[in-house]
Design a protein around this motif. Sequence first.
Motif, PDB file in Angstrom:
ATOM      1  N   VAL A 102       3.735   9.228  -4.393  1.00 35.35           N
ATOM      2  CA  VAL A 102       4.029   9.534  -2.983  1.00 35.35           C
ATOM      3  C   VAL A 102       5.534   9.762  -2.789  1.00 35.35           C
ATOM      4  CG1 VAL A 102       4.254   8.328  -0.776  1.00 35.35           C
ATOM      5  CG2 VAL A 102       2.040   8.429  -1.895  1.00 35.35           C
ATOM      6  N   LEU A 103       6.340   9.021  -3.552  1.00 35.18           N
ATOM      7  CA  LEU A 103       7.799   9.113  -3.384  1.00 35.18           C
ATOM      8  C   LEU A 103       8.437  10.159  -4.277  1.00 35.18           C
ATOM      9  CD1 LEU A 103       8.660   5.318  -3.032  1.00 35.18           C
ATOM     10  CD2 LEU A 103       8.468   7.057  -1.235  1.00 35.18           C
ATOM     11  N   ALA A 104       7.619  10.847  -5.081  1.00 38.32           N
ATOM     12  CA  ALA A 104       8.182  11.883  -5.974  1.00 38.32           C
ATOM     13  C   ALA A 104       8.936  12.906  -5.115  1.00 38.32           C
ATOM     14  CB  ALA A 104       7.064  12.560  -6.742  1.00 38.32           C
ATOM     15  N   GLN A 112      -1.872   0.901  -7.417  1.00 35.93           N
ATOM     16  CA  GLN A 112      -1.190   1.092  -6.136  1.00 35.93           C
ATOM     17  C   GLN A 112       0.263   1.504  -6.356  1.00 35.93           C
ATOM     18  OE1 GLN A 112      -1.925   0.957  -2.851  1.00 35.93           O
ATOM     19  NE2 GLN A 112      -4.092   0.685  -3.261  1.00 35.93           N
ATOM     20  N   VAL A 113       0.921   0.866  -7.323  1.00 35.88           N
ATOM     21  CA  VAL A 113       2.336   1.196  -7.569  1.00 35.88           C
ATOM     22  C   VAL A 113       2.453   2.609  -8.124  1.00 35.88           C
ATOM     23  CG1 VAL A 113       4.379   0.592  -8.920  1.00 35.88           C
ATOM     24  CG2 VAL A 113       3.041  -1.190  -7.867  1.00 35.88           C
ATOM     25  N   GLY A 114       1.483   2.995  -8.964  1.00 33.47           N
ATOM     26  CA  GLY A 114       1.465   4.369  -9.476  1.00 33.47           C
ATOM     27  C   GLY A 114       1.353   5.373  -8.335  1.00 33.47           C
ATOM     28  N   GLU A 115       0.499   5.057  -7.346  1.00 38.16           N
ATOM     29  CA  GLU A 115       0.356   5.946  -6.179  1.00 38.16           C
ATOM     30  C   GLU A 115       1.661   5.998  -5.383  1.00 38.16           C
ATOM     31  OE1 GLU A 115      -4.415   5.332  -5.162  1.00 38.16           O
ATOM     32  OE2 GLU A 115      -2.901   5.164  -3.590  1.00 38.16           O
ATOM     33  N   LEU A 167      13.452   4.863  -4.128  1.00 35.20           N
ATOM     34  CA  LEU A 167      13.025   4.403  -5.454  1.00 35.20           C
ATOM     35  C   LEU A 167      11.926   3.346  -5.328  1.00 35.20           C
ATOM     36  CD1 LEU A 167      16.586   3.897  -7.026  1.00 35.20           C
ATOM     37  CD2 LEU A 167      15.020   5.808  -7.436  1.00 35.20           C
ATOM     38  N   VAL A 168      11.199   3.140  -6.421  1.00 33.88           N
ATOM     39  CA  VAL A 168      10.208   2.070  -6.498  1.00 33.88           C
ATOM     40  C   VAL A 168      10.780   0.967  -7.389  1.00 33.88           C
ATOM     41  CG1 VAL A 168       7.889   1.406  -7.213  1.00 33.88           C
ATOM     42  CG2 VAL A 168       8.289   3.676  -6.217  1.00 33.88           C
ATOM     43  N   LEU A 169      10.944  -0.215  -6.813  1.00 38.93           N
ATOM     44  CA  LEU A 169      11.437  -1.379  -7.574  1.00 38.93           C
ATOM     45  C   LEU A 169      10.321  -2.408  -7.553  1.00 38.93           C
ATOM     46  CD1 LEU A 169      14.976  -3.021  -7.111  1.00 38.93           C
ATOM     47  CD2 LEU A 169      12.982  -4.198  -8.012  1.00 38.93           C
ATOM     48  N   HIS A 203       0.845  -1.204   0.000  1.00 37.63           N
ATOM     49  CA  HIS A 203       0.000   0.000   0.000  1.00 37.63           C
ATOM     50  C   HIS A 203       0.874   1.246   0.000  1.00 37.63           C
ATOM     51  CE1 HIS A 203      -3.099   2.872   1.016  1.00 37.63           C
ATOM     52  NE2 HIS A 203      -3.994   1.936   0.751  1.00 37.63           N
ATOM     53  N   ALA A 204       0.339   2.317  -0.637  1.00 35.43           N
ATOM     54  CA  ALA A 204       1.110   3.568  -0.767  1.00 35.43           C
ATOM     55  C   ALA A 204       1.496   4.149   0.599  1.00 35.43           C
ATOM     56  CB  ALA A 204       0.311   4.570  -1.583  1.00 35.43           C
TER      57      ALA A 204
END
Length: 223
Positions: free
Chosen positions: A153-155, A146-149, A160-162, A114-115
């Motif tokens: 959120v991490l922008a 969810q990954v897009g969110e 990073l998102v892996l 979850h984000a």
Amino acid sequence: MRLYLDSADLAAVAPLLETGLFSGVTTNPLILQRAGVRLADVPRLVAALTSAGARSVFVQAVSRDADAMVDEGRRIAGLGEQVVVKLPANRPGLTATVRLARDGYPVLVTAVYHARQAVLAAEAGAWGIAPYVGRMDDAGRDGLAQVGEMQEVLAGSRTLVLAASIRGIDVVHQLALRGIDAVTMSTAVAEALLVDRLTDRAVEEFDAAARTLAGPASGDDSD
Ligand code: G3P
């Protein structure tokens, strides 16, 4: 989007690393189990993967409480400068991430669903998060959404998102469209990613044409 291989099967990973397209290899206890790799084999596996071209190798701690995770994380990080520690996105894992990140160890917070967990991982100073896209879908959550969110959120953060738990090349395509930082995939998905039947057909045509081009240069037309 950086590409990683989610496997401890050296024979399957090595030829893919040889392409130079994959930044590294991610593992976890499930991945080790599938490859028949014991915890005592991990140092040798890290060395072999590095020799095969992995620029980073992710190894997950198996301890259950934060203090033990920190100690184990330090040992894992000691396997090499290319090693990234993985810890689960639960309370002890996030607590251990704070301590390890504060001491300069890169940590990938994994099993993210979850984000809001992305917020916690960034606050913990994590190198990255590993959302389980396929398993979110299995649980009735829209994994790609969810990954897009999480990416949103991490922008602006350094986390990073892996994306992980990738069930097919269409998911890789959708993640890239969403600007997700990185993805780790099984060797089967990676092999499929490298093939397009239309490209293969075009190459066959090139080869056939090239075979007619052999022989001496055509005559000089000038008189
Ligand atoms: O790295 C994630 C992997 O261990 C889980 O993937 O396909 O079993 O959900 P999967």
